[in-house]
Structures are given as structure tokens and as C-alpha cells.
Motif scaffolding. Structure first.
Motif, PDB file in Angstrom:
ATOM      1  N   VAL A  14       0.841  -1.205   0.000  1.00  0.00           N
ATOM      2  CA  VAL A  14       0.000   0.000   0.000  1.00  0.00           C
ATOM      3  C   VAL A  14       0.873   1.251   0.000  1.00  0.00           C
ATOM      4  N   ILE A  15       1.946   1.242   0.790  1.00  0.00           N
ATOM      5  CA  ILE A  15       2.880   2.376   0.792  1.00  0.00           C
ATOM      6  C   ILE A  15       3.513   2.531  -0.588  1.00  0.00           C
ATOM      7  N   CYS A  16       3.858   1.432  -1.221  1.00  0.00           N
ATOM      8  CA  CYS A  16       4.418   1.464  -2.584  1.00  0.00           C
ATOM      9  C   CYS A  16       3.454   2.141  -3.542  1.00  0.00           C
ATOM     10  N   THR A  17       2.205   1.741  -3.503  1.00  0.00           N
ATOM     11  CA  THR A  17       1.205   2.306  -4.409  1.00  0.00           C
ATOM     12  C   THR A  17       0.997   3.788  -4.153  1.00  0.00           C
ATOM     13  N   ILE A  18       0.885   4.170  -2.898  1.00  0.00           N
ATOM     14  CA  ILE A  18       0.659   5.576  -2.564  1.00  0.00           C
ATOM     15  C   ILE A  18       1.839   6.445  -2.995  1.00  0.00           C
ATOM     16  N   THR A  19       3.059   5.990  -2.730  1.00  0.00           N
ATOM     17  CA  THR A  19       4.219   6.819  -3.067  1.00  0.00           C
ATOM     18  C   THR A  19       4.440   6.937  -4.570  1.00  0.00           C
ATOM     19  N   ILE A  20       4.207   5.860  -5.320  1.00  0.00           N
ATOM     20  CA  ILE A  20       4.431   5.958  -6.772  1.00  0.00           C
ATOM     21  C   ILE A  20       3.406   6.880  -7.420  1.00  0.00           C
ATOM     22  N   PHE A  21       2.149   6.755  -7.030  1.00  0.00           N
ATOM     23  CA  PHE A  21       1.136   7.613  -7.635  1.00  0.00           C
ATOM     24  C   PHE A  21       1.253   9.057  -7.141  1.00  0.00           C
ATOM     25  N   THR A  22       1.701   9.260  -5.905  1.00  0.00           N
ATOM     26  CA  THR A  22       1.928  10.613  -5.404  1.00  0.00           C
ATOM     27  C   THR A  22       3.065  11.284  -6.166  1.00  0.00           C
ATOM     28  N   SER A  23       4.124  10.531  -6.436  1.00  0.00           N
ATOM     29  CA  SER A  23       5.253  11.131  -7.154  1.00  0.00           C
ATOM     30  C   SER A  23       4.845  11.580  -8.554  1.00  0.00           C
ATOM     31  N   TYR A  24       3.969  10.837  -9.201  1.00  0.00           N
ATOM     32  CA  TYR A  24       3.516  11.235 -10.532  1.00  0.00           C
ATOM     33  C   TYR A  24       2.428  12.303 -10.472  1.00  0.00           C
ATOM     34  N   MET A  35      11.983  20.015  -5.402  1.00  0.00           N
ATOM     35  CA  MET A  35      10.963  19.153  -5.994  1.00  0.00           C
ATOM     36  C   MET A  35      11.605  17.909  -6.618  1.00  0.00           C
ATOM     37  N   VAL A  36      12.790  18.064  -7.198  1.00  0.00           N
ATOM     38  CA  VAL A  36      13.506  16.928  -7.789  1.00  0.00           C
ATOM     39  C   VAL A  36      13.865  15.927  -6.690  1.00  0.00           C
ATOM     40  N   VAL A  37      14.360  16.432  -5.578  1.00  0.00           N
ATOM     41  CA  VAL A  37      14.738  15.558  -4.463  1.00  0.00           C
ATOM     42  C   VAL A  37      13.510  14.842  -3.906  1.00  0.00           C
ATOM     43  N   LEU A  38      12.409  15.574  -3.744  1.00  0.00           N
ATOM     44  CA  LEU A  38      11.181  14.976  -3.235  1.00  0.00           C
ATOM     45  C   LEU A  38      10.675  13.881  -4.173  1.00  0.00           C
ATOM     46  N   LEU A  39      10.691  14.138  -5.461  1.00  0.00           N
ATOM     47  CA  LEU A  39      10.248  13.137  -6.432  1.00  0.00           C
ATOM     48  C   LEU A  39      11.147  11.908  -6.427  1.00  0.00           C
ATOM     49  N   GLN A  40      12.451  12.121  -6.290  1.00  0.00           N
ATOM     50  CA  GLN A  40      13.366  10.990  -6.229  1.00  0.00           C
ATOM     51  C   GLN A  40      13.135  10.155  -4.968  1.00  0.00           C
ATOM     52  N   VAL A  41      12.921  10.820  -3.848  1.00  0.00           N
ATOM     53  CA  VAL A  41      12.658  10.099  -2.595  1.00  0.00           C
ATOM     54  C   VAL A  41      11.374   9.287  -2.708  1.00  0.00           C
ATOM     55  N   LEU A  42      10.323   9.892  -3.246  1.00  0.00           N
ATOM     56  CA  LEU A  42       9.062   9.168  -3.397  1.00  0.00           C
ATOM     57  C   LEU A  42       9.208   7.991  -4.356  1.00  0.00           C
ATOM     58  N   PHE A  43       9.883   8.208  -5.464  1.00  0.00           N
ATOM     59  CA  PHE A  43      10.031   7.158  -6.477  1.00  0.00           C
ATOM     60  C   PHE A  43      10.846   5.983  -5.939  1.00  0.00           C
ATOM     61  N   PHE A  44      11.986   6.261  -5.327  1.00  0.00           N
ATOM     62  CA  PHE A  44      12.826   5.181  -4.831  1.00  0.00           C
ATOM     63  C   PHE A  44      12.232   4.507  -3.599  1.00  0.00           C
ATOM     64  N   THR A  45      11.491   5.257  -2.787  1.00  0.00           N
ATOM     65  CA  THR A  45      10.760   4.644  -1.683  1.00  0.00           C
ATOM     66  C   THR A  45       9.735   3.664  -2.220  1.00  0.00           C
ATOM     67  N   SER A  46       9.088   4.032  -3.300  1.00  0.00           N
ATOM     68  CA  SER A  46       8.117   3.140  -3.920  1.00  0.00           C
ATOM     69  C   SER A  46       8.768   1.850  -4.399  1.00  0.00           C
ATOM     70  N   ILE A  47       9.896   1.962  -5.051  1.00  0.00           N
ATOM     71  CA  ILE A  47      10.587   0.767  -5.552  1.00  0.00           C
ATOM     72  C   ILE A  47      11.028  -0.130  -4.400  1.00  0.00           C
ATOM     73  N   ILE A  48      11.608   0.472  -3.375  1.00  0.00           N
ATOM     74  CA  ILE A  48      12.100  -0.316  -2.236  1.00  0.00           C
ATOM     75  C   ILE A  48      10.950  -0.992  -1.490  1.00  0.00           C
ATOM     76  N   ILE A  76      -1.190  -6.219  -6.063  1.00  0.00           N
ATOM     77  CA  ILE A  76      -1.088  -4.757  -6.095  1.00  0.00           C
ATOM     78  C   ILE A  76       0.086  -4.311  -6.953  1.00  0.00           C
ATOM     79  N   VAL A  77       1.230  -4.965  -6.800  1.00  0.00           N
ATOM     80  CA  VAL A  77       2.410  -4.586  -7.593  1.00  0.00           C
ATOM     81  C   VAL A  77       2.149  -4.827  -9.080  1.00  0.00           C
ATOM     82  N   ILE A  78       1.496  -5.933  -9.412  1.00  0.00           N
ATOM     83  CA  ILE A  78       1.165  -6.206 -10.816  1.00  0.00           C
ATOM     84  C   ILE A  78       0.188  -5.169 -11.353  1.00  0.00           C
ATOM     85  N   LEU A  79      -0.794  -4.763 -10.552  1.00  0.00           N
ATOM     86  CA  LEU A  79      -1.745  -3.748 -11.001  1.00  0.00           C
ATOM     87  C   LEU A  79      -1.076  -2.387 -11.220  1.00  0.00           C
ATOM     88  N   VAL A  80      -0.132  -2.025 -10.349  1.00  0.00           N
ATOM     89  CA  VAL A  80       0.608  -0.769 -10.532  1.00  0.00           C
ATOM     90  C   VAL A  80       1.419  -0.826 -11.816  1.00  0.00           C
TER      91      VAL A  80
END
Length: 96
Positions: A14-24, A35-48, A76-80
Motif C-alpha cells: 500500500v505504501i508502494c502504491t501511494i508513493t508511486i502515484f503521489t510522485s507522478y 521538488m527533484v529531491v522529493l520526487l526521487q525520494v518518493l520514487f525510490f521509496t516506492s521501488i524499495i 497490487i504490484v502487478i496492477l501498478v
């Protein structure tokens, strides 16, 4: 039976889904500065968190935990991933 792996699997997916969609959702066309740093943190948090949720789901299967919670993370990961593939295909088709 203690379902500790299944619970963490669901929470992390759920955290993965929220962070990836929030970053986009918050990404501007030309991100600058913090903003670049925030997007990178959200994106890599999603992957991890996505990878960790899949690992915990695998451990839930391996420990033979009961219930359906261990199956939620892979779904959930497949749906994302499916959502991103569909959006990419639509983007490519819009250029034609």
C-alpha cells in the motif's frame, strides 16, 4: 498462527502504491530544486517498498501462513505495473 509476514507485505504494498502515484501526481513538467529531491525520494521509496512487500509475501508463502493477505502484495504490484504499461501504450499511441 502469527501472520507477521502477510501483514507487512500488505502494508508495504500500500505504501508502494501511494508513493508511486503521489510522485507522478505532484510532478510538474519541469521540476527544479527541492521538488527533484522529493520526487526521487518518493520514487525510490516506492521501488524499495514494492520489493520488500514481494519479499515478505514470498516469506509468507514459504512459512505457509494462512489467509489471503500474502497474495495481496503481488496483485497490487502487478496492477501498478499494468497501470504504467497501459499509460505508456496510450502515450505512444497518442503520438501517432
Amino acid at each position: 498462527m502469527n501472520k507477521k509476514y502477510s501483514k507487512w507485505s500488505v502494508i508495504l504494498s500500500v505504501i508502494c502504491t501511494i508513493t508511486i502515484f503521489t510522485s507522478y501526481a505532484i510532478a510538474p513538467r519541469q521540476p527544479e530544486g527541492m521538488m527533484v529531491v522529493l520526487l526521487q525520494v518518493l520514487f525510490f521509496t516506492s521501488i524499495i517498498t514494492g520489493l520488500l512487500s514481494l519479499i515478505f509475501s514470498f516469506l509468507g508463502f514459504k512459512k505457509k501462513e494462512e489467509g489471503f493477505l500474502k497474495m495481496i502484495a503481488p496483485i497490487i504490484v502487478i496492477l501498478v505495473l499494468l497501470a504504467f504499461v497501459i499509460s505508456f501504450v496510450l502515450m505512444v499511441l497518442s503520438f501517432m
